[in-house]
Design a protein around this motif. Sequence first.
Motif, PDB file in Angstrom:
ATOM      1  N   ASP A  50     -11.479  -3.811 -15.423  1.00  0.00           N
ATOM      2  CA  ASP A  50     -12.661  -3.805 -14.572  1.00  0.00           C
ATOM      3  C   ASP A  50     -12.322  -3.441 -13.137  1.00  0.00           C
ATOM      4  N   VAL A  51     -11.127  -3.842 -12.702  1.00  0.00           N
ATOM      5  CA  VAL A  51     -10.775  -3.696 -11.288  1.00  0.00           C
ATOM      6  C   VAL A  51      -9.266  -3.535 -11.142  1.00  0.00           C
ATOM      7  N   LEU A  52      -8.878  -2.703 -10.193  1.00  0.00           N
ATOM      8  CA  LEU A  52      -7.470  -2.542  -9.839  1.00  0.00           C
ATOM      9  C   LEU A  52      -7.242  -3.262  -8.525  1.00  0.00           C
ATOM     10  N   VAL A  53      -6.136  -3.980  -8.442  1.00  0.00           N
ATOM     11  CA  VAL A  53      -5.747  -4.641  -7.202  1.00  0.00           C
ATOM     12  C   VAL A  53      -4.387  -4.087  -6.827  1.00  0.00           C
ATOM     13  N   MET A  54      -4.301  -3.559  -5.613  1.00  0.00           N
ATOM     14  CA  MET A  54      -3.046  -2.980  -5.152  1.00  0.00           C
ATOM     15  C   MET A  54      -2.786  -3.382  -3.712  1.00  0.00           C
ATOM     16  N   GLY A  55      -1.546  -3.232  -3.321  1.00  0.00           N
ATOM     17  CA  GLY A  55      -1.167  -3.497  -1.943  1.00  0.00           C
ATOM     18  C   GLY A  55      -1.420  -2.297  -1.061  1.00  0.00           C
ATOM     19  N   ARG A  56      -1.330  -2.509   0.228  1.00  0.00           N
ATOM     20  CA  ARG A  56      -1.624  -1.453   1.190  1.00  0.00           C
ATOM     21  C   ARG A  56      -0.643  -0.285   1.102  1.00  0.00           C
ATOM     22  N   ASN A  57       0.649  -0.574   0.903  1.00  0.00           N
ATOM     23  CA  ASN A  57       1.627   0.515   0.803  1.00  0.00           C
ATOM     24  C   ASN A  57       1.324   1.413  -0.392  1.00  0.00           C
ATOM     25  N   THR A  58       0.985   0.810  -1.524  1.00  0.00           N
ATOM     26  CA  THR A  58       0.645   1.591  -2.712  1.00  0.00           C
ATOM     27  C   THR A  58      -0.623   2.399  -2.461  1.00  0.00           C
ATOM     28  N   TYR A  59      -1.607   1.769  -1.866  1.00  0.00           N
ATOM     29  CA  TYR A  59      -2.858   2.457  -1.544  1.00  0.00           C
ATOM     30  C   TYR A  59      -2.595   3.677  -0.653  1.00  0.00           C
ATOM     31  N   ASP A  60      -1.817   3.487   0.392  1.00  0.00           N
ATOM     32  CA  ASP A  60      -1.509   4.596   1.297  1.00  0.00           C
ATOM     33  C   ASP A  60      -0.766   5.717   0.566  1.00  0.00           C
ATOM     34  N   THR A  61       0.106   5.361  -0.373  1.00  0.00           N
ATOM     35  CA  THR A  61       0.816   6.363  -1.165  1.00  0.00           C
ATOM     36  C   THR A  61      -0.151   7.119  -2.067  1.00  0.00           C
ATOM     37  N   VAL A  62      -1.052   6.403  -2.725  1.00  0.00           N
ATOM     38  CA  VAL A  62      -2.038   7.041  -3.617  1.00  0.00           C
ATOM     39  C   VAL A  62      -2.903   8.033  -2.834  1.00  0.00           C
ATOM     40  N   LEU A  63      -3.221   7.717  -1.602  1.00  0.00           N
ATOM     41  CA  LEU A  63      -4.040   8.631  -0.793  1.00  0.00           C
ATOM     42  C   LEU A  63      -3.345   9.963  -0.543  1.00  0.00           C
ATOM     43  N   THR A  64      -2.023  10.024  -0.674  1.00  0.00           N
ATOM     44  CA  THR A  64      -1.303  11.289  -0.476  1.00  0.00           C
ATOM     45  C   THR A  64      -1.334  12.180  -1.712  1.00  0.00           C
TER      46      THR A  64
END
Length: 179
Positions: A50-64
């Motif tokens: 239903d939902v993904l929970v990630m940390g900020r570093n992972t999020y910033d990496t995914v945005l690249t």
Amino acid sequence: MRDKIKVSVFLGISLDGYLAGPDNDLSWLSIVETDPPEDTGYNALMADVDVLVMGRNTYDTVLTFGFWPYEGKQVVVLTSRPLTPLYGETSFNGTLSDLLPELATRGLKHVYLDGGNVVRQGLQQRLVDELTLSWVPATIGKGVRLFEGDMSISRWKLTGQQAFPSGLLQARYKFDKAM
């Protein structure tokens, strides 16, 4: 309320225990790109969560990446820094153990954790129910380790394993609550 929500982890990991290289480099994962996500179980997992929970570093990496791989899924980023959502994601400034009951009260049933810090937090607090580790046939020497810090003893029951033509070896575990 904790038992109303299932928490899963699904990670690629190097033979020497790294999730990412220096500066969150994931290029070493390209050696297993020939293994289709439907064969590895990733697509089935994504269809069920239903939902993904990630940390900020992972999020910033995914945005690249140049694309958003979580289309149609709720994403919560654990962060204390301001977040400007680009794809409908939300932020949560607190711990994973604080977030999970809130997600359960919203009727969510299955959470997928992603990113070293968040996954370690889930493992340290014994919040993870299912752990899928896909061992990539590579060593990278330094970067983001999965198992470090204050990791207490815990037991896991092997529920499945599979080898892939690329050399990827996947092991699926369930947390042994009896421990």
